[in-house]
Design an enzyme around this catalytic site. Structure first.
Site, short mmCIF file in Angstrom:
data_model
loop_
_atom_site.label_atom_id
_atom_site.label_comp_id
_atom_site.label_asym_id
_atom_site.label_seq_id
_atom_site.Cartn_x
_atom_site.Cartn_y
_atom_site.Cartn_z
N PRO A 95 153.93 -65.33 89.96
CA PRO A 95 154.97 -64.31 89.75
C PRO A 95 156.41 -64.76 90.05
O PRO A 95 157.34 -64.02 89.73
CB PRO A 95 154.57 -63.18 90.70
N LYS A 137 157.77 -63.88 84.93
CA LYS A 137 157.65 -64.15 83.49
C LYS A 137 156.45 -63.46 82.82
O LYS A 137 156.39 -63.40 81.59
CB LYS A 137 157.52 -65.67 83.26
N TYR A 192 165.55 -68.45 83.74
CA TYR A 192 165.32 -67.14 84.36
C TYR A 192 165.57 -66.01 83.36
O TYR A 192 164.80 -65.06 83.29
CB TYR A 192 166.22 -66.98 85.60
N HIS A 213 171.06 -56.52 86.12
CA HIS A 213 171.48 -57.51 87.12
C HIS A 213 172.05 -58.75 86.44
O HIS A 213 171.41 -59.34 85.58
CB HIS A 213 170.30 -57.94 87.99
N TYR A 273 165.65 -64.46 96.52
CA TYR A 273 164.49 -65.36 96.60
C TYR A 273 164.72 -66.25 97.81
O TYR A 273 165.72 -66.99 97.83
CB TYR A 273 164.37 -66.22 95.34
C1 PHB Z 1 159.14 -57.47 91.44
O1 PHB Z 1 160.12 -56.72 91.51
O2 PHB Z 1 157.99 -57.04 91.60
C2 PHB Z 1 159.35 -58.91 91.18
C3 PHB Z 1 160.64 -59.35 90.91
C4 PHB Z 1 160.86 -60.69 90.67
C5 PHB Z 1 159.82 -61.59 90.71
C6 PHB Z 1 158.54 -61.15 90.95
C7 PHB Z 1 158.29 -59.80 91.19
O3 PHB Z 1 160.07 -62.91 90.49
#
Ligand code: PHB
Ligand code: APR
Length: 394
Positions: A293, A297, A385, A72, A201
């Site tokens: 989460p 990270k 990120y 990505h 997000y």
């Molecule tokens: C996930 O795919 O589980 C996931 C992806 C991004 C995040 C947290 C969890 O920031």
């Protein structure tokens, strides 16, 4: 039994350390409290930084990830009902992230360990660590009703947040920093195509939502929920309805629903233990630190701890130098605090904090507006990120 490095915990940290040491000809035994199937049953984040994918390659376990993982070059931030793309690739001079589940990483590491014929003791009970302040540390455990002891040069505490290693350090020798957030993430895995080809997000007045994925046909979604909620309160239909309400009209339209393969609620915590070395015992991964989460990270930090630790052991055995060992804790902690800061900040920006009232929401929206419309703002998010380079700050 005798080995050079006794590794406690067969999560991603312990398994990756085992693999990197094996490549360098250093002997290690892994002792794990659970069964292999239990370890594989845990579903966790799924975004790997390039530093992590490089390490998995170095450990010789990257083939399936490159085949099945999704690269990505950006993600969307959604607020006030509109989506804005953060172009990671452009903003960081060509870096991407890899979407590949932690469960798969663990699987690949377990397969490689088995193929190399290396020892992992699963379902070990009463695991305890001894004499790590001396030159002759020992690990004791019970298995099938018998007590066993491993003599070693070093103990690697890769046993997660609830492990025995950190808990065995005298209180006066360790400082713990902790923040617990007043909400959790309700996660759902389903065999439905992802709503969007990249992650979304979402900041909404109803709370945070995340649209993630595991493949072109498997989605992973999260909703911010109060910690008082239970999975039983959340039917599949209720989950999808609430997710829709937190998305923008186009995503709402696109969303394909289906039965949940898994649903669980995870608490959010920021935690760091300092230092990470106690004589001949070293902590790595979740044993030493937890991030919320938001930003994914956790596994990436664990992987870089393990890289620094394996390099330190290799220097010790091959070059007869303890510089890496002496530097391990400070080297890890600087990187850890940077990721802790980013994860805490990103969590604060995206979630609903009822105690902050309507002004809290307005201030978040103003900050998001700044980030997506400012080159500098967007670059700062992108740089964090995709993750810091391994030799950061050196
Ligand atoms: C996930 O795919 O589980 C996931 C992806 C991004 C995040 C947290 C969890 O920031
Ligand atoms: N004895 C032996 N093993 C133990 C003990 C013990 N007393 N206590 C815990 N363990 C095992 C756990 O069963 C688990 O398999 O240690 C392992 C720790 O694994 P994780 O919790 O997955 O931690 P870590 O390997 O550091 O993984 C890094 O990145 O995305 C994040 O939190 C996520 O787990 C992930 C982490």
């Amino acid at each position: 039994m005798r080995t050079q490095v006794a590794i406690i915990g067969a999560g991603p940290s312990g398994l990756l350390l085992g693999q990197l040491l094996h490549k360098a000809g250093i002997d290690a035994i892994i002792v794990e409290r659970q069964s292999g199937d239990y370890v594989l049953g845990r579903i966790r984040a799924g975004v790997l930084e390039q530093v992590t994918t490089d390490l998995l390659d170095e450990a010789g376990v990257g083939q399936r990830m490159h085949r099945e993982g999704l690269v990505h070059g950006g993600f969307d931030m959604l607020f006030k009902g509109e989506r804005h793309r953060i172009d990671l690739h452009r903003l960081t001079g060509g870096k991407n992230v890899m979407v590949y589940g932690q469960t798969e990483v663990t699987h690949d590491l377990m397969d490689a360990r088995q193929a190399a014929g290396l020892t992992t003791i699963y379902e070990a009970s009463q695991v305890s660590v001894h004499d790590f302040e001396s030159a002759k540390p020992r690990v004791r455990y019970e298995k099938d009703g018998q007590t066993h002891e491993i003599e070693c040069d070093f103990i690697a505490g890769c046993d997660g947040f609830h492990g025995v290693c950190r808990a065995s350090v005298p209180k006066r020798a360790i400082t713990e920093f902790e923040k617990i957030y007043p909400f959790g993430w309700l996660g759902m895995l389903s065999d439905t195509p992802p709503v969007h080809h990249e992650l979304i997000y979402a900041n909404s007045t109803r709370g945070f939502a995340l649209c993630s994925q595991r493949s072109h046909t498997r989605s992973r979604y999260y909703l911010q929920v109060p910690m008082t909620d239970t999975v039983e309160n959340w039917s599949d239909a209720a989950f999808w309805d609430e997710l829709r309400l937190r998305l923008d009209p186009a995503a709402r339209e696109q969303l394909v629903t289906g039965p949940a393969l898994e649903k669980s609620i995870a608490p959010l915590r920021s935690f760091v233990a300092e230092p990470m070395r106690f004589g001949q015992m070293f902590l790595a991964g979740d044993a030493a630190h937890i991030v919320p989460p938001t930003g994914a990270k956790g596994l990436n930090l664990a992987a870089t701890d393990v890289k620094y630790l394996s390099s330190a052991f290799i220097e010790h055995y091959q070059d007869k130098s303890d510089a890496g060992i002496d530097h391990y804790s400070a080297r890890c902690l600087r990187r850890i605090w940077r990721a802790e800061r980013f994860s805490w900040w990103f969590t604060g920006l995206m979630h609903n904090f009822p105690e902050n009232g309507p002004i809290g929401q307005k201030l978040q929206e103003a900050e998001l507006d700044y980030i997506v419309n400012s080159e500098v703002g967007a670059r700062s998010v992108a740089e964090n990120y995709v993750g810091l380079p391994l030799d950061f700050g050196e």
